[in-house]
Design a protein around this motif. Structure first.
Motif, PDB file in Angstrom:
ATOM      1  N   SER A 132      -0.985  11.204  -0.841  1.00  9.03           N
ATOM      2  CA  SER A 132      -1.591   9.894  -0.581  1.00  9.03           C
ATOM      3  C   SER A 132      -2.578   9.534  -1.682  1.00  9.03           C
ATOM      4  O   SER A 132      -3.400  10.364  -2.078  1.00  9.03           O
ATOM      5  CB  SER A 132      -2.323   9.892   0.771  1.00  9.03           C
ATOM      6  N   GLU A 133      -2.475   8.305  -2.147  1.00 11.32           N
ATOM      7  CA  GLU A 133      -3.380   7.844  -3.191  1.00 11.32           C
ATOM      8  C   GLU A 133      -4.586   7.108  -2.603  1.00 11.32           C
ATOM      9  O   GLU A 133      -5.640   7.027  -3.238  1.00 11.32           O
ATOM     10  CB  GLU A 133      -2.640   6.914  -4.154  1.00 11.32           C
ATOM     11  N   THR A 134      -4.415   6.550  -1.410  1.00 10.61           N
ATOM     12  CA  THR A 134      -5.489   5.794  -0.779  1.00 10.61           C
ATOM     13  C   THR A 134      -5.539   6.083   0.717  1.00 10.61           C
ATOM     14  O   THR A 134      -4.569   6.539   1.317  1.00 10.61           O
ATOM     15  CB  THR A 134      -5.305   4.272  -0.977  1.00 10.61           C
ATOM     16  N   ASN A 143     -10.669  13.348   2.756  1.00  9.67           N
ATOM     17  CA  ASN A 143     -10.380  13.177   1.330  1.00  9.67           C
ATOM     18  C   ASN A 143      -9.929  14.501   0.714  1.00  9.67           C
ATOM     19  O   ASN A 143      -8.972  14.536  -0.074  1.00  9.67           O
ATOM     20  CB  ASN A 143     -11.628  12.664   0.615  1.00  9.67           C
ATOM     21  N   LEU A 152       0.844  -1.193   0.000  1.00  5.52           N
ATOM     22  CA  LEU A 152       0.000   0.000   0.000  1.00  5.52           C
ATOM     23  C   LEU A 152       0.884   1.249   0.000  1.00  5.52           C
ATOM     24  O   LEU A 152       1.052   1.931   1.000  1.00  5.52           O
ATOM     25  CB  LEU A 152      -0.931   0.008   1.218  1.00  5.52           C
ATOM     26  N   ILE A 205     -10.013  -0.184   2.477  1.00  2.00           N
ATOM     27  CA  ILE A 205      -9.261   0.793   1.692  1.00  2.00           C
ATOM     28  C   ILE A 205     -10.197   1.608   0.788  1.00  2.00           C
ATOM     29  O   ILE A 205     -11.250   1.116   0.365  1.00  2.00           O
ATOM     30  CB  ILE A 205      -8.191   0.067   0.839  1.00  2.00           C
ATOM     31  N   LYS A 206      -9.801   2.835   0.538  1.00  2.78           N
ATOM     32  CA  LYS A 206     -10.584   3.739  -0.307  1.00  2.78           C
ATOM     33  C   LYS A 206      -9.618   4.649  -1.063  1.00  2.78           C
ATOM     34  O   LYS A 206      -8.655   5.159  -0.498  1.00  2.78           O
ATOM     35  CB  LYS A 206     -11.520   4.596   0.564  1.00  2.78           C
ATOM     36  N   SER A 207      -9.870   4.844  -2.335  1.00  2.00           N
ATOM     37  CA  SER A 207      -9.032   5.746  -3.122  1.00  2.00           C
ATOM     38  C   SER A 207      -9.304   7.196  -2.730  1.00  2.00           C
ATOM     39  O   SER A 207     -10.441   7.568  -2.422  1.00  2.00           O
ATOM     40  CB  SER A 207      -9.322   5.580  -4.620  1.00  2.00           C
ATOM     41  N   GLU A 264      -9.688  -4.781   1.605  1.00  2.00           N
ATOM     42  CA  GLU A 264      -8.424  -4.978   0.896  1.00  2.00           C
ATOM     43  C   GLU A 264      -7.809  -6.322   1.269  1.00  2.00           C
ATOM     44  O   GLU A 264      -7.258  -7.021   0.430  1.00  2.00           O
ATOM     45  CB  GLU A 264      -7.459  -3.830   1.243  1.00  2.00           C
ATOM     46  N   SER A 302      -0.096   5.578   1.021  1.00  2.00           N
ATOM     47  CA  SER A 302      -1.391   5.385   1.668  1.00  2.00           C
ATOM     48  C   SER A 302      -1.442   6.071   3.017  1.00  2.00           C
ATOM     49  O   SER A 302      -0.447   6.123   3.751  1.00  2.00           O
ATOM     50  CB  SER A 302      -1.680   3.888   1.845  1.00  2.00           C
ATOM     51  N   TYR A 320      -6.600   3.947   4.261  1.00  2.00           N
ATOM     52  CA  TYR A 320      -6.939   2.612   4.747  1.00  2.00           C
ATOM     53  C   TYR A 320      -7.075   2.619   6.260  1.00  2.00           C
ATOM     54  O   TYR A 320      -6.613   3.539   6.946  1.00  2.00           O
ATOM     55  CB  TYR A 320      -5.926   1.573   4.280  1.00  2.00           C
TER      56      TYR A 320
END
Length: 201
Positions: free
Chosen positions: A153-155, A144, A115, A195-197, A180, A118, A157
């Motif tokens: 950060s791309e995700t 977000n 990850l 996990i969330k984008s 995930e 993240s 978690y």
């Protein structure tokens, strides 16, 4: 309602909300002082956001973009303070607390190699009497936006229990999180990594 960065003056209220929301959790059992140290660390070295209505903090989110570094640094700087803060609970249940406290102090933040880039959402809580009013989702959307602006950060978690946890899992599912992976903590407790984008705003 507004969401802003927490200040040191907010920490007592954040601890109060944590205790109200996570009544039977081990970190709550460790007490006010332990929680105060933990959340103060998020202000200086992580991300700590608070939801405010009429000048009163009613919820918060806490996390870090570098969980391995964050918890390692916190441990190096405050390990003795954490042990002293946990002393009252240590006296009450020594065998349980010694084992759990060791795990808490030497926790590496669940840094997962696969990850990359993240953000670990360590804690999200809202005053229980205000649950169901969309505050938790508002805090997720705020996080977000913060991460989208930082572009580091791309995700997002988090870790939560797999069993007897339907309302929490349902909430995160509605907020766009998915499973995930699954694993066992301490060899027994079944956990889920959700996990969330990070959506670009």
């Amino acid at each position: 309602m507004e969401v802003r960065d927490a200040t040191y003056e907010d920490v007592e209220r954040i601890v109060e909300i944590h205790i109200n929301a996570f009544e039977d959790f081990f970190l709550t059992f460790l007490g006010h002082k332990f929680l105060r140290l933990l959340y103060t660390g998020f202000i200086s070295k992580g991300v700590l956001r608070v939801a405010v209505v009429d000048f009163e903090v009613i919820g918060f989110s806490a996390g870090t973009e570098q969980p391995d570094v964050f918890f390692s640094n916190l441990r190096k700087e405050k390990w003795l303070s954490f042990i002293l803060a946990a002393t009252p609970s240590l006296i009450k249940k020594p065998s349980l607390v010694i084992k759990k406290l060791y795990g808490a102090i030497f926790y590496k933040g669940d840094s997962v190699g696969r990850l990359k880039n993240s953000f670990l959402l360590s804690s999200l809580a809202v005053e229980p009497y205000l649950e169901g009013k969309g505050i938790g989702k508002f805090l997720i959307n705020d996080l977000n936006e913060v991460l989208s602006e930082k572009r580091t950060s791309e995700t997002i978690y988090l870790i939560t229990d797999k069993n007897q946890n339907g309302s929490v899992l349902g909430f995160y599912n509605k907020c766009g999180f998915s499973i995930e992976s699954e694993f066992k903590q301490s060899g027994q407790r079944e956990m889920l990594r959700l996990i969330k984008s990070v959506e670009v705003v």
